[in-house]
Design a protein around this motif. Structure first.
Motif, mmCIF file in Angstrom:
data_model
loop_
_atom_site.group_PDB
_atom_site.id
_atom_site.type_symbol
_atom_site.label_atom_id
_atom_site.label_comp_id
_atom_site.label_asym_id
_atom_site.label_seq_id
_atom_site.Cartn_x
_atom_site.Cartn_y
_atom_site.Cartn_z
ATOM 1 N N TRP A 251 63.774 -18.375 41.581
ATOM 2 C CA TRP A 251 62.873 -18.422 40.463
ATOM 3 C C TRP A 251 62.384 -19.703 40.213
ATOM 4 O O TRP A 251 61.717 -20.067 38.638
ATOM 5 C CB TRP A 251 63.569 -17.476 40.111
ATOM 6 N N ASN A 252 63.460 -20.837 40.466
ATOM 7 C CA ASN A 252 63.515 -22.016 39.586
ATOM 8 C C ASN A 252 64.077 -23.209 41.050
ATOM 9 O O ASN A 252 64.976 -23.630 41.160
ATOM 10 C CB ASN A 252 64.318 -22.365 38.394
ATOM 11 N N PHE B 43 54.470 -19.214 37.979
ATOM 12 C CA PHE B 43 55.313 -18.192 37.017
ATOM 13 C C PHE B 43 54.379 -18.639 35.590
ATOM 14 O O PHE B 43 54.823 -19.682 35.249
ATOM 15 C CB PHE B 43 56.862 -18.362 38.197
ATOM 16 N N GLN C 42 56.706 -21.128 45.458
ATOM 17 C CA GLN C 42 55.919 -19.665 44.470
ATOM 18 C C GLN C 42 56.316 -18.117 46.376
ATOM 19 O O GLN C 42 56.819 -17.698 45.358
ATOM 20 C CB GLN C 42 55.214 -20.152 44.242
ATOM 21 N N GLY D 173 59.392 -16.460 45.837
ATOM 22 C CA GLY D 173 59.806 -15.554 44.686
ATOM 23 C C GLY D 173 60.236 -14.344 44.663
ATOM 24 O O GLY D 173 61.091 -14.218 44.635
ATOM 25 N N ASN E 77 63.089 -11.689 45.273
ATOM 26 C CA ASN E 77 64.051 -11.665 43.973
ATOM 27 C C ASN E 77 63.845 -9.671 43.921
ATOM 28 O O ASN E 77 63.711 -8.684 44.237
ATOM 29 C CB ASN E 77 62.612 -11.026 42.949
#
Lengths: 251, 350
Positions: A148-149, B124, B135, B138, B142
């Protein structure tokens, strides 16, 4: 004449065959022989080798804790000689306390010399820290990247600890971001003169949690380097990690 | 004689030099190099940055497209990328405020539309993913989305009957890695270009906007509507920056700050494109507004003043647009819909 021509042709042939060889390493001007140095990474808690799953270790803050997972990156290992010459391994190694095969770095063609310091980064330098489109131990499938980062988790310790109310609590410490990159210099006394050598880089996990910053798991049991509240912890860990390693000469 | 000698030597040398060349076997159909993808940037759009190590190829794009539509990327093989990014909604997720992951969990952000991604700088809502390739991992990993691990995904693809040969054709190796999955999906996503709306036809002089649309466009670019500072009129309809648009006075979602830890980034989110905006409701990072009217009413009067509020909004007078002007703006926004894009068979499930 014909013979001469043939001989000449043959010589050309030999020359060309020789020139065909790939990977002609730069011819060594010096006659000093190089050597292979094997670097073994080991993980200790004070005097004991890390055993996974044992809720029996104790840190400077007197927290009783365990290690279910311990992984960290060691990159850009350099050997620095008395005269200031530097051998660069250009490596990215992912040390895993749960692996028996992964924790070795073989450095080939180390020039002869008296090496007095070893230098390396705990973590990944910013040039390689901001994309996961990479191979080797930087492959995201090693689980050492935040999706996410975009950025690598430099150091990961997961386990349990017993808190001040005697409860067993989860421990999750994920250290990363550019500011957490920790350059480490460790003195070494290594003479290279053509013979293969074996050295050990020993990490003492307890030292990561003390001197100068005492890390108390009662407050620092869940850090993911993601919030402003993590910044003090990051700075403390960085200072501690700096002096958490030493090198032993095995062979 | 001398000439003969030279000819002879030249011949030998030539043969030897030739034999020095790396082995270059005659490639059969299975092993030929991938074909460069014929990528046409529509007139009026800026040049697109394509990473040197991931050029678009016909085979790479086809592989990425298959992966994009394949639920094999999720832990229980039920959810694909396309599950939350649907072509008929310009690759946003229907009208759901929050998309639903494989465990039934929902997140806190609205699934963004996917097109013109090659011009974006970060991915995002908070820009946490550094590149389009980055990306990709992710949503796959997740826990509230596809909830898989990369190791498992690779294992599933590796033993699949179709994927190893497709990877071989696209990247020269049937040994599947995370990097190649990232590259393939990014390749397909770069082909998702939308630049053929009524507005584009107007700009090319093919048609005229009606009076209401034209009035809306004047408001859009003028100080009164003031959309243009961030949603720059003309090509991408975004400046790709991160801004606090005044949605909240207390930030339930800290946005860009979560990535940079820079207090100046508190409550900031990426400016989304306004192309296809009529298709991508609900609006804002958390999908709080159901209609464009709600959105414009918010910008007209309901924004919150905070330290990081974008100055373009902070300097605006509340209630500056009347109801007619709001409808004019909506009429103009409706000209940004690209019907060809949402029906383009090159982007649909293969």
């Amino acid at each position: 004449m014909k013979k001469k021509l043939l001989a000449f042709g043959f010589a050309t042939f030999i020359l060309l065959i020789a020139a065909c060889k790939k990977e002609q390493t730069v011819t060594e001007v010096s006659t000093s022989p190089t050597a292979t140095v094997q670097l073994n990474f080991t993980n200790f808690i004070d005097g004991q080798a890390v055993a996974l799953g044992l809720l029996n270790y104790s840190n400077a803050a007197s927290n009783k804790y365990s290690v279910s997972l311990l992984k960290y990156y060691i990159s850009n290992v350099e050997l620095i000689s008395k005269t200031g010459t530097v051998f660069k391994a250009n490596n990215v190694s992912l040390i895993d306390a749960g692996s028996s095969s992964q924790n070795v770095l073989t450095m080939k063609n180390v020039p002869a010399g008296e090496y007095i310091n070893a230098k390396f980064n705990l973590g990944i330098d910013s040039a390689r820290n901001h994309t996961g489109v990479q191979d080797g131990y930087l492959d995201p499938s090693y689980g050492m990247i935040w999706s996410w980062n975009t950025g690598y988790i430099f150091f990961k310790h997961e386990g349990q600890f017993i808190n001040s109310s005697k409860q067993t609590m989860p421990l999750r410490l994920h250290l990363g971001t550019d500011k957490a990159l920790t350059p480490v210099i460790v003195p070494i006394n290594l003479s290279i003169n053509g013979n293969a050598r074996k050295i050990e880089l020993r990490f003492n996990l307890n030292k990561a949690y003390t001197n100068p910053a005492t890390i108390d798991f009662n407050t620092d049991n869940d850090r993911q380097s993601t919030a402003a509240a993590d910044e003090t912890w990051i700075a403390g860990m960085k200072n501690n990690l700096n002096s958490s390693f030493n090198i032993l000469i095995i062979e | 004689m001398r000439l003969l000698k030279f000819t002879f030597l030249f011949l030998i040398s030539s043969i030897m030099v030739y034999s020095c060349k790396k082995e270059k076997p005659i490639k059969d159909l299975e092993n030929r190099d991938p074909i460069p993808f014929n990528f046409i940037i529509p007139a009026g759009m800026p040049p697109m940055f394509i990473p040197a190590d991931n050029p678009l190829t016909v085979e790479g794009v086809a592989l990425g497209r298959k992966l994009f539509y394949d639920p094999v990327l999720s832990a229980n093989n039920t959810l694909s990328c396309a599950g939350c990014h649907r072509q008929n909604f310009a690759f946003a997720d229907s009208t759901l405020q929050f998309s639903v992951g494989i465990t039934g969990a929902t997140g806190t952000r609205n699934a963004p539309a996917l097109f013109n991604l090659g011009w974006e700088k970060k991915f995002f809502w908070d820009g946490g993913a550094a590149t389009l390739e980055d990306q990709v991992i992710g949503p796959i990993t997740n826990p509230i989305e596809m909830h898989d691990t990369l190791t498992k995904v690779i294992a599933k693809l590796q033993k699949h009957s179709l994927y190893p040969p497709m990877f071989k054709k696209a990247f020269g190796s049937d040994s599947i890695t995370t990097k190649l999955i990232m590259k393939a999906i990014a390749q397909f996503e770069r082909t998702l270009i939308s630049a053929n709306s009524k507005y584009d036809e107007y700009k090319q002089g093919k048609i005229k906007l009606d009076e209401q649309e034209w009035n809306g466009m004047q408001l859009f670019i003028g100080e009164k509507g003031d959309c243009n500072h961030c949603h720059v009129l003309g090509s991408t309809f975004t400046d790709f920056e991160f801004r606090n648009n005044g949605l909240d006075s207390v930030f339930a979602d800290e946005g860009r700050y979560r990535i940079t830890l820079n207090p100046d980034d508190m409550g900031k989110f990426k400016t989304p494109t306004l192309r296809n905006i009529a298709l991508t409701a609900p609006y804002m990072h958390d999908g709080r507004f159901k209609t464009l009217k709600e959105v414009i009413n918010f910008y007209n009067s309901d924004f919150h003043l905070t330290a990081t509020l974008d100055p373009n909004i902070a300097l605006q007078k509340r209630g500056r647009l009347n109801p007619i002007e709001i409808n004019d703006l909506i009429a103009f926004l409706n000209t940004l819909t690209d019907k060809d894009f949402v029906s383009n068979v090159n982007f649909s499930k293969p």
